[in-house]
Design a protein around this motif. Structure first.
Motif, PDB file in Angstrom:
ATOM      1  N   SER A 156      45.508  43.311  39.370  1.00  0.00           N
ATOM      2  CA  SER A 156      46.552  42.481  38.770  1.00  0.00           C
ATOM      3  C   SER A 156      47.917  43.131  38.962  1.00  0.00           C
ATOM      4  O   SER A 156      48.121  44.293  38.618  1.00  0.00           O
ATOM      5  CB  SER A 156      46.279  42.278  37.274  1.00  0.00           C
ATOM      6  N   GLY A 157      48.843  42.397  39.516  1.00  0.00           N
ATOM      7  CA  GLY A 157      50.188  42.915  39.740  1.00  0.00           C
ATOM      8  C   GLY A 157      50.407  43.480  41.126  1.00  0.00           C
ATOM      9  O   GLY A 157      51.551  43.776  41.499  1.00  0.00           O
ATOM     10  N   ILE A 158      49.326  43.646  41.915  1.00  0.00           N
ATOM     11  CA  ILE A 158      49.492  44.158  43.283  1.00  0.00           C
ATOM     12  C   ILE A 158      50.249  43.126  44.115  1.00  0.00           C
ATOM     13  O   ILE A 158      49.944  41.938  44.095  1.00  0.00           O
ATOM     14  CB  ILE A 158      48.123  44.467  43.925  1.00  0.00           C
ATOM     15  N   ASN A 159      51.251  43.593  44.850  1.00  0.00           N
ATOM     16  CA  ASN A 159      52.070  42.691  45.664  1.00  0.00           C
ATOM     17  C   ASN A 159      51.385  42.440  46.996  1.00  0.00           C
ATOM     18  O   ASN A 159      51.080  43.366  47.738  1.00  0.00           O
ATOM     19  CB  ASN A 159      53.455  43.299  45.888  1.00  0.00           C
ATOM     20  N   LEU A 160      51.130  41.166  47.279  1.00  0.00           N
ATOM     21  CA  LEU A 160      50.461  40.785  48.515  1.00  0.00           C
ATOM     22  C   LEU A 160      51.261  39.668  49.169  1.00  0.00           C
ATOM     23  O   LEU A 160      51.444  38.601  48.578  1.00  0.00           O
ATOM     24  CB  LEU A 160      49.028  40.312  48.216  1.00  0.00           C
ATOM     25  N   THR A 161      51.755  39.933  50.378  1.00  0.00           N
ATOM     26  CA  THR A 161      52.589  38.984  51.142  1.00  0.00           C
ATOM     27  C   THR A 161      53.747  38.462  50.296  1.00  0.00           C
ATOM     28  O   THR A 161      54.075  37.275  50.301  1.00  0.00           O
ATOM     29  CB  THR A 161      51.752  37.789  51.660  1.00  0.00           C
ATOM     30  N   GLY A 162      54.367  39.395  49.570  1.00  0.00           N
ATOM     31  CA  GLY A 162      55.550  39.019  48.798  1.00  0.00           C
ATOM     32  C   GLY A 162      55.260  38.422  47.433  1.00  0.00           C
ATOM     33  O   GLY A 162      56.185  38.148  46.667  1.00  0.00           O
ATOM     34  N   GLN A 163      53.995  38.216  47.087  1.00  0.00           N
ATOM     35  CA  GLN A 163      53.638  37.640  45.801  1.00  0.00           C
ATOM     36  C   GLN A 163      52.708  38.582  45.052  1.00  0.00           C
ATOM     37  O   GLN A 163      51.793  39.155  45.643  1.00  0.00           O
ATOM     38  CB  GLN A 163      52.958  36.282  45.986  1.00  0.00           C
ATOM     39  N   ALA A 164      52.957  38.738  43.756  1.00  0.00           N
ATOM     40  CA  ALA A 164      52.115  39.593  42.932  1.00  0.00           C
ATOM     41  C   ALA A 164      50.837  38.852  42.557  1.00  0.00           C
ATOM     42  O   ALA A 164      50.883  37.694  42.133  1.00  0.00           O
ATOM     43  CB  ALA A 164      52.857  40.023  41.675  1.00  0.00           C
ATOM     44  N   ILE A 165      49.698  39.519  42.741  1.00  0.00           N
ATOM     45  CA  ILE A 165      48.416  38.927  42.351  1.00  0.00           C
ATOM     46  C   ILE A 165      48.347  38.863  40.826  1.00  0.00           C
ATOM     47  O   ILE A 165      48.625  39.850  40.147  1.00  0.00           O
ATOM     48  CB  ILE A 165      47.241  39.752  42.898  1.00  0.00           C
ATOM     49  N   GLN A 166      47.992  37.723  40.312  1.00  0.00           N
ATOM     50  CA  GLN A 166      47.848  37.544  38.865  1.00  0.00           C
ATOM     51  C   GLN A 166      46.405  37.195  38.559  1.00  0.00           C
ATOM     52  O   GLN A 166      45.828  36.313  39.184  1.00  0.00           O
ATOM     53  CB  GLN A 166      48.782  36.436  38.362  1.00  0.00           C
ATOM     54  N   THR A 167      45.801  37.913  37.616  1.00  0.00           N
ATOM     55  CA  THR A 167      44.416  37.643  37.238  1.00  0.00           C
ATOM     56  C   THR A 167      44.348  37.211  35.774  1.00  0.00           C
ATOM     57  O   THR A 167      45.103  37.704  34.942  1.00  0.00           O
ATOM     58  CB  THR A 167      43.520  38.877  37.444  1.00  0.00           C
ATOM     59  N   VAL A 168      43.461  36.293  35.504  1.00  0.00           N
ATOM     60  CA  VAL A 168      43.240  35.817  34.132  1.00  0.00           C
ATOM     61  C   VAL A 168      41.736  35.804  33.880  1.00  0.00           C
ATOM     62  O   VAL A 168      40.994  35.134  34.593  1.00  0.00           O
ATOM     63  CB  VAL A 168      43.818  34.406  33.925  1.00  0.00           C
ATOM     64  N   VAL A 169      41.301  36.563  32.875  1.00  0.00           N
ATOM     65  CA  VAL A 169      39.881  36.602  32.517  1.00  0.00           C
ATOM     66  C   VAL A 169      39.716  35.931  31.161  1.00  0.00           C
ATOM     67  O   VAL A 169      40.087  36.489  30.135  1.00  0.00           O
ATOM     68  CB  VAL A 169      39.339  38.042  32.458  1.00  0.00           C
ATOM     69  N   SER A 170      39.186  34.719  31.167  1.00  0.00           N
ATOM     70  CA  SER A 170      38.896  34.027  29.914  1.00  0.00           C
ATOM     71  C   SER A 170      37.450  34.319  29.510  1.00  0.00           C
ATOM     72  O   SER A 170      36.647  34.783  30.322  1.00  0.00           O
ATOM     73  CB  SER A 170      39.125  32.521  30.070  1.00  0.00           C
ATOM     74  N   ALA A 171      37.126  34.051  28.265  1.00  0.00           N
ATOM     75  CA  ALA A 171      35.810  34.430  27.728  1.00  0.00           C
ATOM     76  C   ALA A 171      34.663  33.771  28.474  1.00  0.00           C
ATOM     77  O   ALA A 171      33.571  34.346  28.579  1.00  0.00           O
ATOM     78  CB  ALA A 171      35.743  34.074  26.242  1.00  0.00           C
ATOM     79  N   ASP A 172      34.900  32.579  29.022  1.00  0.00           N
ATOM     80  CA  ASP A 172      33.799  31.876  29.669  1.00  0.00           C
ATOM     81  C   ASP A 172      33.351  32.529  30.973  1.00  0.00           C
ATOM     82  O   ASP A 172      32.216  32.354  31.400  1.00  0.00           O
ATOM     83  CB  ASP A 172      34.182  30.414  29.928  1.00  0.00           C
TER      84      ASP A 172
END
Length: 414
Positions: free
Chosen positions: A362-378
């Motif tokens: 999460s937050g790693i910059n890849l091709t100019g965009q930061a990777i965003q991860t979301v972990v919901s309970a499901d």
């Protein structure tokens, strides 16, 4: 046989060869880790896209011109010159549910600074654009109504344009050249990221009147000033449908569109855009889940393989247990429990590994965009449930094979 006895015997059976059991569980761990990590990336991408659209403002309507046709071939959405600044003024004056109106005109052109240059979109807007489209200023100021009325040669830079043209200095107060015209930079916008249509930071804003005078003086046959889109902010979400109907009626009257004829404009609701993007990203999330599920399936095959080996190695043990009174259901339950323990343990460790991977990337910059991860309970619940189910499904055949062994044949097995 009691549940506690089954569990104890199953744990003892697995612990007799810890390395083999660990390697079998590793296949499930990798599968579950992939499911959690990839689904969290998919959910993060979905959230980023929808939040970027929502960051453009709230309760928005986008009015775009129709499509021109050349020799029977449509030239694309928004190519007709049917919307004007006067249309925007009429909407603001006559539709009571409208909070603000912000027309705009965009042109792609080359922009030159002292030592740098770039090709970007120069967008002519009104002062209301800042609040309607939620464009706060990071440095300097936004242009005012006086700048609009005076056709001032001022611009506000998007953050990426500012960093490209002025990588080592503060752009506010400096000048750039657009199509031979010198423009003074009075502000830099806060970075807003990207949407599916491109970067929201790769643009330059200038007063609409200034752009229409210097760069794009398009008018209709009646002398009205053409705009490429009209952004409308509705006072409340509950009035959006009514407002669309009122704007449609007003523009049809202004454009002299008679009943039964198609409109020369299109009104898009922001919520419809968000819903469409969410639906398309759901397909992407599902695709990532299927990819990850393949590795989990491989882990299930590994469980079946090892359990078959275990049944073969423990044939005499099964024969002895049956000879002293163990029922077919007892043997079946024991080997199913072993398979379920392997998959459940692998699922639990895989969830922890997946959460760790999601946090790291999460937050790693890849091709100019930061990777965003979301972990919901499901996501972890689904991953563990599927891994446990796979353990039972793939462990069922080896367990049935063990349960169906005849005691005499099992005791004779070498």
């Amino acid at each position: 046989m009691r549940a506690g006895q089954v569990l104890r015997i199953s744990i003892k059976g697995l612990s007799t060869n810890m390395l083999r059991s660990a390697l079998t569980a590793l296949g499930v761990i990798i599968g579950v880790m992939a499911v959690v990590a990839l689904l969290s990336i998919g959910r993060g991408s979905q959230k980023a896209i929808t939040s970027n659209i929502a960051s453009m403002g709230t309760n928005l309507l986008f009015i775009a011109p129709g499509t021109t046709t050349v020799e029977g071939v449509g030239q694309g959405f928004g190519t007709a010159l049917t919307l004007t600044s006067e249309d925007a003024d009429a909407i603001a004056a006559k539709i009571s549910s409208v909070a603000a109106v912000a027309p705009e005109v965009s042109v792609q052109t080359q922009v030159v600074a002292v030592r740098q240059n770039t090709r970007t979109a120069v967008v002519g807007v009104t002062p209301e654009y800042q609040s309607v489209r939620n464009y706060p200023v990071a440095e300097g100021d936004f242009f005012t109504l006086a700048d609009m009325q005076n056709r001032s040669a001022v611009v506000v830079l998007g953050s990426s344009v500012a960093s490209t043209l002025f990588p080592d200095s503060d752009p506010v107060g400096q000048t750039i050249t657009i199509n031979g015209y010198t423009q003074t930079i009075i502000g830099v916008l806060v970075s807003k990221g990207s949407t599916a249509t491109g970067s929201l930071d790769d643009r330059i804003l200038t007063p609409l009147s200034s752009l229409q005078m210097r760069f794009l003086a398009q008018t209709t046959s009646t002398g009205e000033h053409v705009v490429s889109i009209i952004n409308v902010q509705v006072a409340s979400a509950g009035e959006i449908d009514t407002t669309i109907q009122e704007i449609t009626a007003l523009l049809e009257e202004r454009h002299r569109i008679t009943p039964g004829n198609p409109d020369d404009f299109t009104i898009t609701n922001q919520q419809d855009v968000i819903a469409a993007m969410r639906q398309s990203t759901e397909v992407w999330v599902l695709f990532l889940g299927v990819i990850a599920g393949i590795s989990l399936l491989v882990g299930g095959i590994g469980i079946m393989n090892i359990m078959l080996v275990s049944v073969t190695e423990r044939t005499r043990e099964i024969g002895i247990r049956k000879a002293v009174g163990a029922k077919k259901s007892d043997i079946l339950l024991q080997f199913l429990t072993e398979a379920a323990l392997l998959s459940f343990a692998g699922g639990g460790l895989g969830v922890l590994a997946g959460l760790g991977v999601s946090h790291v990337i999460s937050g790693i910059n890849l091709t100019g965009q930061a990777i965003q991860t979301v972990v919901s309970a499901d996501i972890p619940i689904l991953a563990v449930s599927v891994s446990a189910a796979i353990g039972i499904i793939f462990g069922l055949y080896p367990a049935l094979r063990a349960a169906n062994l005849k005691p005499i044949d099992a005791l004779r097995y070498e």
